[in-house]
Design a protein around this motif. Structure first.
Motif, PDB file in Angstrom:
ATOM      1  N   ARG A   1      -1.778   6.073   2.048  1.00 14.87           N
ATOM      2  CA  ARG A   1      -0.597   5.268   1.690  1.00 14.87           C
ATOM      3  C   ARG A   1       0.540   5.508   2.664  1.00 14.87           C
ATOM      4  O   ARG A   1       1.217   4.590   3.116  1.00 14.87           O
ATOM      5  CB  ARG A   1      -0.133   5.623   0.269  1.00 14.87           C
ATOM      6  CG  ARG A   1      -1.029   5.128  -0.836  1.00 14.87           C
ATOM      7  CD  ARG A   1      -0.314   5.227  -2.186  1.00 14.87           C
ATOM      8  NE  ARG A   1      -1.178   4.813  -3.275  1.00 14.87           N
ATOM      9  CZ  ARG A   1      -1.781   5.622  -4.131  1.00 14.87           C
ATOM     10  NH1 ARG A   1      -1.595   6.923  -4.021  1.00 14.87           N
ATOM     11  NH2 ARG A   1      -2.547   5.146  -5.092  1.00 14.87           N
TER      12      ARG A   1
ATOM     13  N   LEU B   1      -4.987   0.963  -4.739  1.00 14.29           N
ATOM     14  CA  LEU B   1      -4.221  -0.120  -5.361  1.00 14.29           C
ATOM     15  C   LEU B   1      -4.524  -0.261  -6.853  1.00 14.29           C
ATOM     16  O   LEU B   1      -4.174  -1.276  -7.455  1.00 14.29           O
ATOM     17  CB  LEU B   1      -4.503  -1.440  -4.633  1.00 14.29           C
ATOM     18  CG  LEU B   1      -4.017  -1.486  -3.179  1.00 14.29           C
ATOM     19  CD1 LEU B   1      -4.445  -2.783  -2.507  1.00 14.29           C
ATOM     20  CD2 LEU B   1      -2.494  -1.352  -3.122  1.00 14.29           C
TER      21      LEU B   1
ATOM     22  N   THR C   1      -9.819   1.316  -1.136  1.00 18.81           N
ATOM     23  CA  THR C   1      -8.423   0.896  -1.173  1.00 18.81           C
ATOM     24  C   THR C   1      -8.129   0.090  -2.429  1.00 18.81           C
ATOM     25  O   THR C   1      -7.149   0.340  -3.136  1.00 18.81           O
ATOM     26  CB  THR C   1      -8.093   0.048   0.067  1.00 18.81           C
ATOM     27  OG1 THR C   1      -8.351   0.818   1.237  1.00 18.81           O
ATOM     28  CG2 THR C   1      -6.630  -0.379   0.056  1.00 18.81           C
TER      29      THR C   1
ATOM     30  N   ILE D   1       0.840  -1.200   0.000  1.00 19.14           N
ATOM     31  CA  ILE D   1       0.000   0.000   0.000  1.00 19.14           C
ATOM     32  C   ILE D   1       0.874   1.248   0.000  1.00 19.14           C
ATOM     33  O   ILE D   1       0.608   2.203  -0.735  1.00 19.14           O
ATOM     34  CB  ILE D   1      -0.941  -0.010   1.215  1.00 19.14           C
ATOM     35  CG1 ILE D   1      -1.945  -1.159   1.069  1.00 19.14           C
ATOM     36  CG2 ILE D   1      -1.666   1.328   1.355  1.00 19.14           C
ATOM     37  CD1 ILE D   1      -2.861  -1.344   2.263  1.00 19.14           C
TER      38      ILE D   1
END
Lengths: 182, 182
Positions: B93, B155, B150, A96
């Motif tokens: 992040r 991602l 996420t 991440i």
DNA sequence: GTCTATACATCGATAGAC
DNA sequence: GTCTATCGATGTATAGAC
């Protein structure tokens, strides 16, 4: 691998990698184009091999039988892995954390972990005929558990936001698969 | 702030920070003990100020009235912010990516964002008297949305695992708050 | 308070010997 | 294939002038 997991990409020096590997820097550069190339290869390998422990998408026997028991077992296994396997947590932090500067690095996780997991779970839930949108149900189950692990283990929320894994799992199963519907 | 968000902690040099801020390095070191101290101060500020856009825990009017409409609005707002606010994604992040080496850095997120959000949502859901365990329901709702964002945005899973935000939100509301129960 | 200049270490990557 | 030695650039942090 241990250097990148411990210090992150930028803070890992090729000198330390070479020393940890017991070879010289020149040897590493004869096998990999540069630091980014080595990093990508390591993360790819981690995504392919490390995750089979919690869920192997090829193992169809993991997803069959009573849905409440199946989901409960799967969710508890995720918690147990995150609690024990510190490398697992570091891998997620790294994936991440570097997904902005290494977009190609997030791909191994998405393709080798998230995608097969969601697909298998969606198929399994669709077979149960309990959900209007099985993919959303699969993503909700996975998201609830991933965020729980992220908050408690990865972000060290255990002390500030305590919640036993058993209560989370039991409550999640009751919420998504109420006994009255199953 | 823009340097840390763009390059991460380790890859950000104090030279670039000084140049971006229009001061000299010595000036920065007169205000902050070292690089880690500056980083912690910046992340603290981000956690306190940046997140009020999606949900201000002091604003009780955001959580009242019909639960299906309330949750739908809240979830859609989270998606919209993640899609537009690239700084939001970079902050997440950075928080997760450095939470191993900076455990004290995850705390501003846990205390200022996750904890008040979960608490307010738990109280609201408890008032609805629809859930056996309102905190688990709150965490499930939040987890489903955070993991969705996420996977899709942080991602870069949008292309490989496409799923419209509207479908995710609608399906989630139907799953957790079925029309028959509300 | 803020600057320039610099100390001292370490960085990624390569050249060339074996 | 693997090594030692080294390049030039850049890193954090500080000393001392203004």
């Amino acid at each position: 691998m241990q250097e990148f997991l411990a210090h992150g990409y930028a803070a890992t020096s090729m000198d330390r990698v070479a020393r940890a590997a017991g070879v010289s820097k020149a040897t590493i550069y004869s096998h990999f184009k540069d630091k980014a190339d080595l990093f990508a290869a390591i993360m790819q390998q981690l995504a392919e091999h490390k995750f089979a422990t919690v869920f192997d998408p090829r193992d169809r026997t993991a997803l069959q039988g009573d849905p409440r028991a199946t989901i409960r077992t799967l969710a508890l296994k995720m918690c147990a892995q995150a609690e024990c396997d510190t490398r697992f947590c570091e891998f997620m932090r790294l994936t991440i954390g570097e997904s902005g500067r290494f977009p190609e690095l997030a791909q191994p996780y998405v393709e080798n972990v998230a995608k097969p997991f969601i697909a298998a779970l969606t198929d399994y839930l669709a077979d149960q005929n309990l959900f209007k949108d099985p993919e959303v149900a699969a993503r909700t189950l996975m998201g609830a558990m991933v965020y729980f692990v992220t908050l408690q283990e990865i972000l060290h929320g255990k002390d500030s936001l305590p919640l036993a894994a058993e209560r989370m799992v039991e409550g999640l199963v009751d919420l998504i698969l109420p006994p009255s519907r199953a």
